[in-house]
Scaffold this active site. Structure first.
Site, PDB file in Angstrom:
ATOM      1  N   GLU A   1      -3.647  -9.469   3.686  1.00  0.00           N
ATOM      2  CA  GLU A   1      -4.776  -9.268   4.597  1.00  0.00           C
ATOM      3  C   GLU A   1      -5.793 -10.418   4.582  1.00  0.00           C
ATOM      4  O   GLU A   1      -6.323 -10.771   5.649  1.00  0.00           O
ATOM      5  CB  GLU A   1      -5.475  -7.941   4.291  1.00  0.00           C
ATOM      6  CG  GLU A   1      -4.732  -6.708   4.771  1.00  0.00           C
ATOM      7  CD  GLU A   1      -3.664  -6.230   3.797  1.00  0.00           C
ATOM      8  OE1 GLU A   1      -3.089  -5.155   4.018  1.00  0.00           O
ATOM      9  OE2 GLU A   1      -3.399  -6.956   2.800  1.00  0.00           O
TER      10      GLU A   1
ATOM     11  N   GLU B   1       0.830  -1.212   0.000  1.00  0.00           N
ATOM     12  CA  GLU B   1       0.000   0.000   0.000  1.00  0.00           C
ATOM     13  C   GLU B   1       0.862   1.258   0.000  1.00  0.00           C
ATOM     14  O   GLU B   1       0.545   2.245  -0.678  1.00  0.00           O
ATOM     15  CB  GLU B   1      -0.946  -0.033   1.193  1.00  0.00           C
ATOM     16  CG  GLU B   1      -2.001  -1.119   1.051  1.00  0.00           C
ATOM     17  CD  GLU B   1      -2.922  -1.231   2.245  1.00  0.00           C
ATOM     18  OE1 GLU B   1      -4.155  -1.175   2.046  1.00  0.00           O
ATOM     19  OE2 GLU B   1      -2.412  -1.391   3.371  1.00  0.00           O
TER      20      GLU B   1
END
Length: 270
Positions: free
Chosen positions: A148, A128
């Protein structure tokens, strides 16, 4: 630029967990300095990334910032799981996620270009952070992944920013599979500008940064601002809410405990 020809560098104020230096060619190097934790993103990382970038923005010497990770293994393995386990309600997770998203968004808002020099594992928040950077130079040892789903979560910032950078198909693949891709693939799909041999990573990143630093600084700043002008808040608020809810699920709790116990998680869909 060979290492032997690098410009002199001076240390500059650095907030935890960073080290920082400014070279005499206008390139600042910001290092995430937690190699013993694979440069995992602590609360201090998210609290201090924006103030650290503000220090660079206020320094007239700085024309470009390079972010990299300390050591040879990781750019950043993502969020520090243990720092999230102390919370147990949606409101707490919402506040933490807003802090996380604000930190990544600060990279986009930084007045000078930010280059990510990805020297190894870039999982979760590491990918990210790469999406938030203006340019990415990847080592051939780099591994990018949204891990995730393994933790019963979703990459909240990544699912918002990914489609604009790498397109919907690759965002879906990374966000749903949790599978890693290498630096060469990252270059092919547009996540990285270049993938280079590991030993050439910093020299290449500095060469690219120094080339930008030689250009008219106001033009560069204005150009970045215009390119990023649509990178505002739409989608981020909804992603914070969805991710905060996932943090409270039994699947996430099971996965977090399995992570600490070094076991495979069991998901129940609740």
């Amino acid at each position: 630029m060979p290492s032997s020809e690098r410009s002199d560098a001076a240390s500059v104020e650095a907030l935890e967990p960073f080290t920082a230096e400014v070279r005499d060619d206008g390139v600042a190097i910001l290092t995430i300095d937690r190699p013993d934790k694979q440069n995992a993103m602590s609360v201090a990382f998210f609290e201090n990334l924006e103030p650290q970038l503000d220090i660079f923005d206020a320094d007239d010497r700085v024309r470009v910032v390079i972010i990299t990770g300390a050591g040879e293994e990781a750019f950043s393995a993502g969020g520090d799981i243990e720092s999230f386990l102390i919370m147990d309600d949606v409101a707490s997770y919402r506040r933490r996620l807003k802090l996380v998203f604000d930190a990544f968004h600060a990279v986009e808002r930084c007045e000078v270009p930010v280059i990510a020099a990805v020297n190894g594992v870039a999982y979760g928040g590491g990918t990210e952070l790469s999406l938030a950077a203006d340019l990415v130079i990847a080592s051939d040892r780099a591994k990018f992944a949204f891990r995730e789903p393994v933790m019963g979560l979703m990459p909240g910032y990544g699912v918002v920013r990914g489609p604009a950078v790498i397109g919907p198909q690759w965002t879906r693949y990374l966000a749903l599979s949790a599978n890693p891709i290498d630096g060469a693939t990252a270059e092919r799909i547009g996540l990285a500008l270049r993938c280079v041999p590991h030993e050439q990573l910093m020299d290449t990143a500095i060469e690219v940064a120094a080339g930008i630093a030689r250009r008219a600084p106001l033009s560069v700043r204005m150009g970045k601002a215009f390119i990023n002008r649509t990178q505002g808040a739409p989608g981020l608020a909804e992603s914070i809410e969805a991710t905060a809810l996932l943090f409270t699920t039994q699947d996430h709790k099971n996965a977090a405990q399995a992570f600490l116990d070094k076991e495979r998680p069991t998901f129940e869909g609740r």
